[in-house]
Design a protein around this motif. Structure first.
Motif, PDB file in Angstrom:
ATOM      1  N   UNK A 257      43.622 -36.053 -12.570  1.00  0.00           N
ATOM      2  CA  UNK A 257      43.546 -37.170 -11.627  1.00  0.00           C
ATOM      3  C   UNK A 257      43.961 -36.715 -10.225  1.00  0.00           C
ATOM      4  N   UNK A 258      45.025 -35.934 -10.148  1.00  0.00           N
ATOM      5  CA  UNK A 258      45.538 -35.490  -8.850  1.00  0.00           C
ATOM      6  C   UNK A 258      44.630 -34.440  -8.196  1.00  0.00           C
ATOM      7  N   UNK A 259      43.979 -33.607  -9.004  1.00  0.00           N
ATOM      8  CA  UNK A 259      43.168 -32.521  -8.465  1.00  0.00           C
ATOM      9  C   UNK A 259      41.768 -33.005  -8.080  1.00  0.00           C
ATOM     10  N   UNK A 260      41.033 -33.555  -9.061  1.00  0.00           N
ATOM     11  CA  UNK A 260      39.644 -33.939  -8.795  1.00  0.00           C
ATOM     12  C   UNK A 260      39.132 -34.775  -9.967  1.00  0.00           C
ATOM     13  N   UNK A 261      38.727 -36.000  -9.700  1.00  0.00           N
ATOM     14  CA  UNK A 261      38.225 -36.880 -10.759  1.00  0.00           C
ATOM     15  C   UNK A 261      36.994 -36.315 -11.458  1.00  0.00           C
ATOM     16  N   UNK A 262      36.234 -35.477 -10.776  1.00  0.00           N
ATOM     17  CA  UNK A 262      35.044 -34.864 -11.395  1.00  0.00           C
ATOM     18  C   UNK A 262      35.404 -34.011 -12.605  1.00  0.00           C
ATOM     19  N   UNK A 263      36.628 -33.519 -12.653  1.00  0.00           N
ATOM     20  CA  UNK A 263      37.043 -32.685 -13.786  1.00  0.00           C
ATOM     21  C   UNK A 263      37.091 -33.460 -15.103  1.00  0.00           C
ATOM     22  N   UNK A 264      37.214 -34.800 -15.031  1.00  0.00           N
ATOM     23  CA  UNK A 264      37.211 -35.595 -16.257  1.00  0.00           C
ATOM     24  C   UNK A 264      35.887 -35.440 -17.011  1.00  0.00           C
ATOM     25  N   UNK A 265      34.829 -35.119 -16.302  1.00  0.00           N
ATOM     26  CA  UNK A 265      33.510 -34.957 -16.926  1.00  0.00           C
ATOM     27  C   UNK A 265      33.192 -33.499 -17.237  1.00  0.00           C
ATOM     28  N   UNK A 266      34.142 -32.616 -17.053  1.00  0.00           N
ATOM     29  CA  UNK A 266      33.927 -31.193 -17.274  1.00  0.00           C
ATOM     30  C   UNK A 266      34.063 -30.849 -18.758  1.00  0.00           C
ATOM     31  N   UNK A 267      33.048 -30.162 -19.303  1.00  0.00           N
ATOM     32  CA  UNK A 267      33.084 -29.800 -20.722  1.00  0.00           C
ATOM     33  C   UNK A 267      34.229 -28.840 -21.028  1.00  0.00           C
ATOM     34  N   UNK A 268      34.539 -27.925 -20.110  1.00  0.00           N
ATOM     35  CA  UNK A 268      35.570 -26.925 -20.403  1.00  0.00           C
ATOM     36  C   UNK A 268      36.964 -27.562 -20.417  1.00  0.00           C
ATOM     37  N   UNK A 269      37.164 -28.626 -19.677  1.00  0.00           N
ATOM     38  CA  UNK A 269      38.445 -29.337 -19.739  1.00  0.00           C
ATOM     39  C   UNK A 269      38.590 -29.980 -21.116  1.00  0.00           C
ATOM     40  N   UNK A 270      37.518 -30.594 -21.584  1.00  0.00           N
ATOM     41  CA  UNK A 270      37.543 -31.211 -22.911  1.00  0.00           C
ATOM     42  C   UNK A 270      37.802 -30.199 -24.010  1.00  0.00           C
ATOM     43  N   UNK A 271      37.135 -29.060 -23.932  1.00  0.00           N
ATOM     44  CA  UNK A 271      37.327 -28.024 -24.948  1.00  0.00           C
ATOM     45  C   UNK A 271      38.735 -27.429 -24.876  1.00  0.00           C
ATOM     46  N   UNK A 272      39.241 -27.249 -23.668  1.00  0.00           N
ATOM     47  CA  UNK A 272      40.600 -26.732 -23.493  1.00  0.00           C
ATOM     48  C   UNK A 272      41.623 -27.697 -24.076  1.00  0.00           C
TER      49      UNK A 272
ATOM     50  N   UNK B 255      47.289 -46.002 -15.824  1.00  0.00           N
ATOM     51  CA  UNK B 255      46.715 -45.282 -14.686  1.00  0.00           C
ATOM     52  C   UNK B 255      45.439 -45.952 -14.179  1.00  0.00           C
ATOM     53  N   UNK B 256      44.506 -46.239 -15.091  1.00  0.00           N
ATOM     54  CA  UNK B 256      43.187 -46.691 -14.668  1.00  0.00           C
ATOM     55  C   UNK B 256      43.040 -48.208 -14.530  1.00  0.00           C
ATOM     56  N   UNK B 257      44.019 -48.963 -15.010  1.00  0.00           N
ATOM     57  CA  UNK B 257      43.901 -50.416 -14.939  1.00  0.00           C
ATOM     58  C   UNK B 257      45.036 -51.083 -14.184  1.00  0.00           C
ATOM     59  N   UNK B 258      46.119 -50.346 -13.902  1.00  0.00           N
ATOM     60  CA  UNK B 258      47.244 -50.915 -13.170  1.00  0.00           C
ATOM     61  C   UNK B 258      47.504 -50.123 -11.890  1.00  0.00           C
ATOM     62  N   UNK B 259      47.723 -48.823 -12.036  1.00  0.00           N
ATOM     63  CA  UNK B 259      48.092 -47.985 -10.893  1.00  0.00           C
ATOM     64  C   UNK B 259      46.921 -47.792  -9.933  1.00  0.00           C
ATOM     65  N   UNK B 260      45.754 -47.389 -10.460  1.00  0.00           N
ATOM     66  CA  UNK B 260      44.606 -47.122  -9.596  1.00  0.00           C
ATOM     67  C   UNK B 260      43.300 -47.575 -10.259  1.00  0.00           C
ATOM     68  N   UNK B 261      43.035 -48.896 -10.260  1.00  0.00           N
ATOM     69  CA  UNK B 261      41.806 -49.392 -10.886  1.00  0.00           C
ATOM     70  C   UNK B 261      40.533 -48.856 -10.236  1.00  0.00           C
ATOM     71  N   UNK B 262      40.589 -48.462  -8.980  1.00  0.00           N
ATOM     72  CA  UNK B 262      39.386 -47.927  -8.333  1.00  0.00           C
ATOM     73  C   UNK B 262      38.969 -46.589  -8.947  1.00  0.00           C
ATOM     74  N   UNK B 263      39.906 -45.862  -9.523  1.00  0.00           N
ATOM     75  CA  UNK B 263      39.576 -44.573 -10.149  1.00  0.00           C
ATOM     76  C   UNK B 263      38.642 -44.764 -11.333  1.00  0.00           C
ATOM     77  N   UNK B 264      38.833 -45.846 -12.100  1.00  0.00           N
ATOM     78  CA  UNK B 264      37.947 -46.054 -13.252  1.00  0.00           C
ATOM     79  C   UNK B 264      36.516 -46.326 -12.792  1.00  0.00           C
TER      80      UNK B 264
END
Length: 177
Positions: free
Chosen positions: A29-44, A95-104
């Motif tokens: 979340x702090x680095x880059x929201x695009x990483x949530x869709x990264x396959x290597x993050x999921x595998x890691x 995180x996604x519904x209270x702290x920063x709903x715009x991120x979702x």
């Protein structure tokens, strides 16, 4: 009644897994929201959880010092997985519904864009792509309800890992049947 070692290790490692998951999410979340869709993050992430599960079962098997049955091994892993998933989902809901709903909303757009690009690469017709995107617009995977639904699938997926690891870590019978 559940063995105290199994319960203690399951809860302790579950809290550890939940904290690790929350830290991974917070870092992405702090680095880059695009990483949530990264396959290597999921595998890691899967690899990290698998390693933690192996450490959990190795430690518990050593501490039990008697027969470590398939049921004991699976129960240990299952407790840890459920506790970890609950902590992770609670963090994600906050995180996604209270702290920063715009991120979702941003993540939802990223996911839709990646889905569209992938479907185009596989040669899907425009009508199929438009239909898929229309269905995706109806729900948001980071809403509280969808995160809770996802936790059920996470528990099922973790249970499959747990069954495999339990079969590997159970005490082998010294008699041939």
């Amino acid at each position: 009644m559940i063995n105290e070692i199994i319960k203690r290790n399951g809860i302790t490692f579950g809290v550890l897994i939940g904290i690790v998951s929350a830290l991974i999410t917070a870092t992405i979340y702090a680095i880059d929201l695009n990483l949530f869709a990264s396959w290597w993050i999921g595998m890691s992430s899967i690899l990290i959880y698998l390693i933690l599960g192996i450490i959990l079962l190795s430690k518990t098997k050593k501490e039990i010092k008697t027969i470590f049955t398939f049921k004991d091994a699976f129960t240990t892993y299952f407790i840890a997985a459920v506790v970890g998933i609950l902590i992770s989902v609670l963090f994600n809901v906050l995180l996604f519904n209270v702290i920063d709903p715009s991120a979702k909303e941003t993540l939802h757009e990223i996911t839709m864009k990646i889905t569209s690009n992938m479907m185009q690469k596989f040669g899907a017709p425009a009508s199929a792509i438009n239909e898929a995107l229309a269905k995706m617009r109806e729900t948001n995977p980071y809403s509280t309800i969808e995160l809770l639904k996802g936790s059920v699938f996470s528990i099922i997926f973790s249970s499959i890992f747990g069954l495999i690891l339990a079969a590997f870590f159970k005490t082998r019978s010294s008699q041939n049947n």
